[in-house]
Design a protein around this motif. Structure first.
Motif, PDB file in Angstrom:
ATOM      1  N   ALA A 130       0.840  -1.205   0.000  1.00  0.00           N
ATOM      2  CA  ALA A 130       0.000   0.000   0.000  1.00  0.00           C
ATOM      3  C   ALA A 130       0.870   1.248   0.000  1.00  0.00           C
ATOM      4  CB  ALA A 130      -0.921  -0.009   1.220  1.00  0.00           C
ATOM      5  N   ALA A 131       2.017   1.178   0.704  1.00  0.00           N
ATOM      6  CA  ALA A 131       2.855   2.363   0.873  1.00  0.00           C
ATOM      7  C   ALA A 131       4.325   1.962   0.851  1.00  0.00           C
ATOM      8  CB  ALA A 131       2.511   3.032   2.207  1.00  0.00           C
ATOM      9  N   GLY A 132       5.197   2.970   0.953  1.00  0.00           N
ATOM     10  CA  GLY A 132       6.629   2.728   1.147  1.00  0.00           C
ATOM     11  C   GLY A 132       7.298   2.025  -0.024  1.00  0.00           C
ATOM     12  N   GLY A 155       7.351  -1.101  -0.881  1.00  0.00           N
ATOM     13  CA  GLY A 155       6.513  -2.068  -1.595  1.00  0.00           C
ATOM     14  C   GLY A 155       5.704  -1.380  -2.662  1.00  0.00           C
ATOM     15  N   ASP A 176      -2.034  -5.886   1.579  1.00  0.00           N
ATOM     16  CA  ASP A 176      -1.612  -5.031   2.691  1.00  0.00           C
ATOM     17  C   ASP A 176      -2.691  -5.111   3.771  1.00  0.00           C
ATOM     18  OD1 ASP A 176       0.622  -2.497   2.623  1.00  0.00           O
ATOM     19  OD2 ASP A 176      -0.874  -2.384   4.227  1.00  0.00           O
ATOM     20  N   ASN A 183      -3.519  -2.331   5.251  1.00  0.00           N
ATOM     21  CA  ASN A 183      -4.147  -1.009   5.172  1.00  0.00           C
ATOM     22  C   ASN A 183      -5.025  -0.935   3.918  1.00  0.00           C
ATOM     23  OD1 ASN A 183      -4.809   1.703   5.021  1.00  0.00           O
ATOM     24  ND2 ASN A 183      -2.861   2.344   5.914  1.00  0.00           N
ATOM     25  N   ALA A 219      -4.862  -8.364   3.338  1.00  0.00           N
ATOM     26  CA  ALA A 219      -4.338  -9.529   4.069  1.00  0.00           C
ATOM     27  C   ALA A 219      -3.258  -9.100   5.052  1.00  0.00           C
ATOM     28  CB  ALA A 219      -3.750 -10.563   3.112  1.00  0.00           C
ATOM     29  N   VAL A 239       0.022 -10.482   6.599  1.00  0.00           N
ATOM     30  CA  VAL A 239       0.963 -11.565   6.264  1.00  0.00           C
ATOM     31  C   VAL A 239       1.167 -12.539   7.425  1.00  0.00           C
ATOM     32  CG1 VAL A 239       2.259 -10.365   4.442  1.00  0.00           C
ATOM     33  CG2 VAL A 239       2.991 -10.146   6.829  1.00  0.00           C
ATOM     34  N   ASN A 244       7.580  -8.236   0.818  1.00  0.00           N
ATOM     35  CA  ASN A 244       8.124  -6.968   1.298  1.00  0.00           C
ATOM     36  C   ASN A 244       7.595  -6.550   2.668  1.00  0.00           C
ATOM     37  OD1 ASN A 244       8.880  -3.891   0.910  1.00  0.00           O
ATOM     38  ND2 ASN A 244       6.653  -3.958   1.177  1.00  0.00           N
ATOM     39  N   ALA A 245       6.391  -6.989   3.045  1.00  0.00           N
ATOM     40  CA  ALA A 245       5.760  -6.474   4.273  1.00  0.00           C
ATOM     41  C   ALA A 245       6.684  -6.667   5.472  1.00  0.00           C
ATOM     42  CB  ALA A 245       4.428  -7.177   4.524  1.00  0.00           C
ATOM     43  N   GLY A 246       6.832  -5.613   6.240  1.00  0.00           N
ATOM     44  CA  GLY A 246       7.681  -5.698   7.428  1.00  0.00           C
ATOM     45  C   GLY A 246       7.408  -4.525   8.347  1.00  0.00           C
ATOM     46  N   TYR A 267      14.139  -6.722  15.738  1.00  0.00           N
ATOM     47  CA  TYR A 267      14.135  -6.438  14.293  1.00  0.00           C
ATOM     48  C   TYR A 267      15.349  -7.090  13.627  1.00  0.00           C
ATOM     49  CZ  TYR A 267      14.041  -3.845   9.873  1.00  0.00           C
ATOM     50  OH  TYR A 267      14.012  -3.511   8.543  1.00  0.00           O
ATOM     51  N   VAL A 289      19.674   2.115   4.344  1.00  0.00           N
ATOM     52  CA  VAL A 289      18.779   3.258   4.591  1.00  0.00           C
ATOM     53  C   VAL A 289      18.281   3.829   3.257  1.00  0.00           C
ATOM     54  CG1 VAL A 289      18.494   5.464   5.754  1.00  0.00           C
ATOM     55  CG2 VAL A 289      20.177   3.821   6.610  1.00  0.00           C
ATOM     56  N   ILE A 290      16.963   3.950   3.162  1.00  0.00           N
ATOM     57  CA  ILE A 290      16.328   4.400   1.919  1.00  0.00           C
ATOM     58  C   ILE A 290      15.485   5.648   2.196  1.00  0.00           C
ATOM     59  CG2 ILE A 290      14.701   3.731   0.075  1.00  0.00           C
ATOM     60  CD1 ILE A 290      17.318   2.071   0.072  1.00  0.00           C
ATOM     61  N   SER A 329      12.631   6.732   2.279  1.00  0.00           N
ATOM     62  CA  SER A 329      11.247   6.250   2.323  1.00  0.00           C
ATOM     63  C   SER A 329      10.403   7.218   3.163  1.00  0.00           C
ATOM     64  CB  SER A 329      11.232   4.858   2.965  1.00  0.00           C
ATOM     65  OG  SER A 329      11.728   4.947   4.278  1.00  0.00           O
ATOM     66  N   LEU A 376       9.103   6.756   6.003  1.00  0.00           N
ATOM     67  CA  LEU A 376       9.566   6.685   7.402  1.00  0.00           C
ATOM     68  C   LEU A 376      10.783   7.573   7.624  1.00  0.00           C
ATOM     69  CD1 LEU A 376       9.558   2.960   8.625  1.00  0.00           C
ATOM     70  CD2 LEU A 376       8.302   4.916   9.563  1.00  0.00           C
TER      71      LEU A 376
END
Ligand SMILES: NC(=O)c1ccc[n+]([C@@H]2O[C@H](COP(=O)([O-])OP(=O)(O)OC[C@H]3O[C@@H](n4cnc5c(N)ncnc54)[C@H](O)[C@@H]3O)[C@@H](O)[C@H]2O)c1
Length: 250
Positions: free
Chosen positions: A16-18, A20, A38, A40, A60, A62, A88-90, A154, A186-187, A189, A191
């Motif tokens: 949905a975001a980021g 992914g 996702d 969301n 869904a 994950v 990708n979900a995390g 993490y 680090v990307i 993103s 966040l």
């Protein structure tokens, strides 16, 4: 980079975001039929509208094995096959030393980041075997290769993704499924942007640690995932591709 995923069916979890979302957009822009899942729903349904006529959203979590099986069943009902999956979900967690981490937060990170990748592959692999093969890319992290203070659950979760990737890759390589991981640094993103906006000196601190002098872009993540999903990487099996501007070798 020039890739074509014309007629390929691609599933991206947590899209949905980021990162992914941008990777799903990159696949869709190169002709793929894209399924994004996702937790969301509202944002996910908005994202899928920008992915063209052949994209669908499936809600869904994950961490829920039945929900992930339903995602793959929906992919097969709608498109008849599954060629590529980017798991990708995390989730991240509140930074704390280990003795101050709560069991609840440990469980949550492991449920999404580790069980989520297991559940995803558990549902995806039989679908790929049924059509003669496929490609899976799992989202690990630079923190799947080394430790840092304050994030032990993490770090453990992303090391576990490396392990799941290696064993599954060995189990299915001979049956035409290539499974690899990406160890992302680090990307730039959403966040990261929030942290820069709310924490004085954050950007300078992060950038000064980068051997290449900058952080990564979402396009660079998408390019690496697409390379792993393409025939250009046909001999790459069970690998972890590090994209972190050199952080891992400092
Ligand atoms: N952003 C970075 O710099 C960075 C660095 C290393 C690794 N990673 C990894 O890349 C992946 C994506 O990170 P991001 O920065 O885009 O995160 P993000 O928080 O921006 O986006 C994550 C997406 O996953 C969804 N999600 C969360 N829990 C879920 C669940 N249980 N089931 C399904 N969907 C769920 C969220 O709703 C969101 O859409 C994660 O696995 C993360 O650990 C990111």
């Amino acid at each position: 980079m020039t890739f074509s995923f014309e007629d390929k069916v691609v599933l991206v979890t947590g899209a949905a975001a980021g990162l992914g979302r941008s990777t799903a957009e990159a696949f869709a822009a190169r002709g793929a039929k894209v399924v994004i899942s996702d937790i969301n729903e509202e944002v996910g349904r908005g994202t899928v509208k920008g992915l063209g006529d052949h994209a669908i959203f499936v809600h869904a979590d994950v961490a829920d094995p039945q929900a992930m099986q339903q995602v793959v069943d929906t992919v097969l009902e709608r498109f008849g096959r599954l060629d590529i999956a980017y798991n990708n979900a995390g989730v991240e967690l509140t930074p704390n030393p280990l003795a101050e981490q709560s069991l609840e937060e440990f469980d949550r990170v492991i449920a999404v980041n580790v069980l989520g990748v297991f559940n995803s592959m558990h549902a995806e692999i039989p679908a790929m075997l049924a059509s003669g093969g496929g490609v899976i890319v799992n989202a690990s992290s630079g923190l799947g290769l080394r430790g840092i203070p304050m994030q032990s659950p993490y770090v453990a979760s992303k090391h576990a993704v490396q392990g799941l990737t290696k064993s599954a890759a060995l189990e299915y390589a001979a049956q035409g499924i290539r499974i690899n991981a990406v160890a992302i640094g680090v990307i730039d993103s959403p966040l990261y942007k929030t942290a820069v906006a709310t924490t004085p000196g954050y950007k300078e601190r992060i950038w000064s640690r980068q051997p290449n002098g900058r952080i990564g872009t979402t396009d660079e993540v998408a390019d690496t995932v697409m390379w792993l999903a393409s025939d250009a990487s046909s001999y790459v099996v069970g690998a972890s591709i590090t994209l972190d501007g050199g952080q891992a070798v400092t």
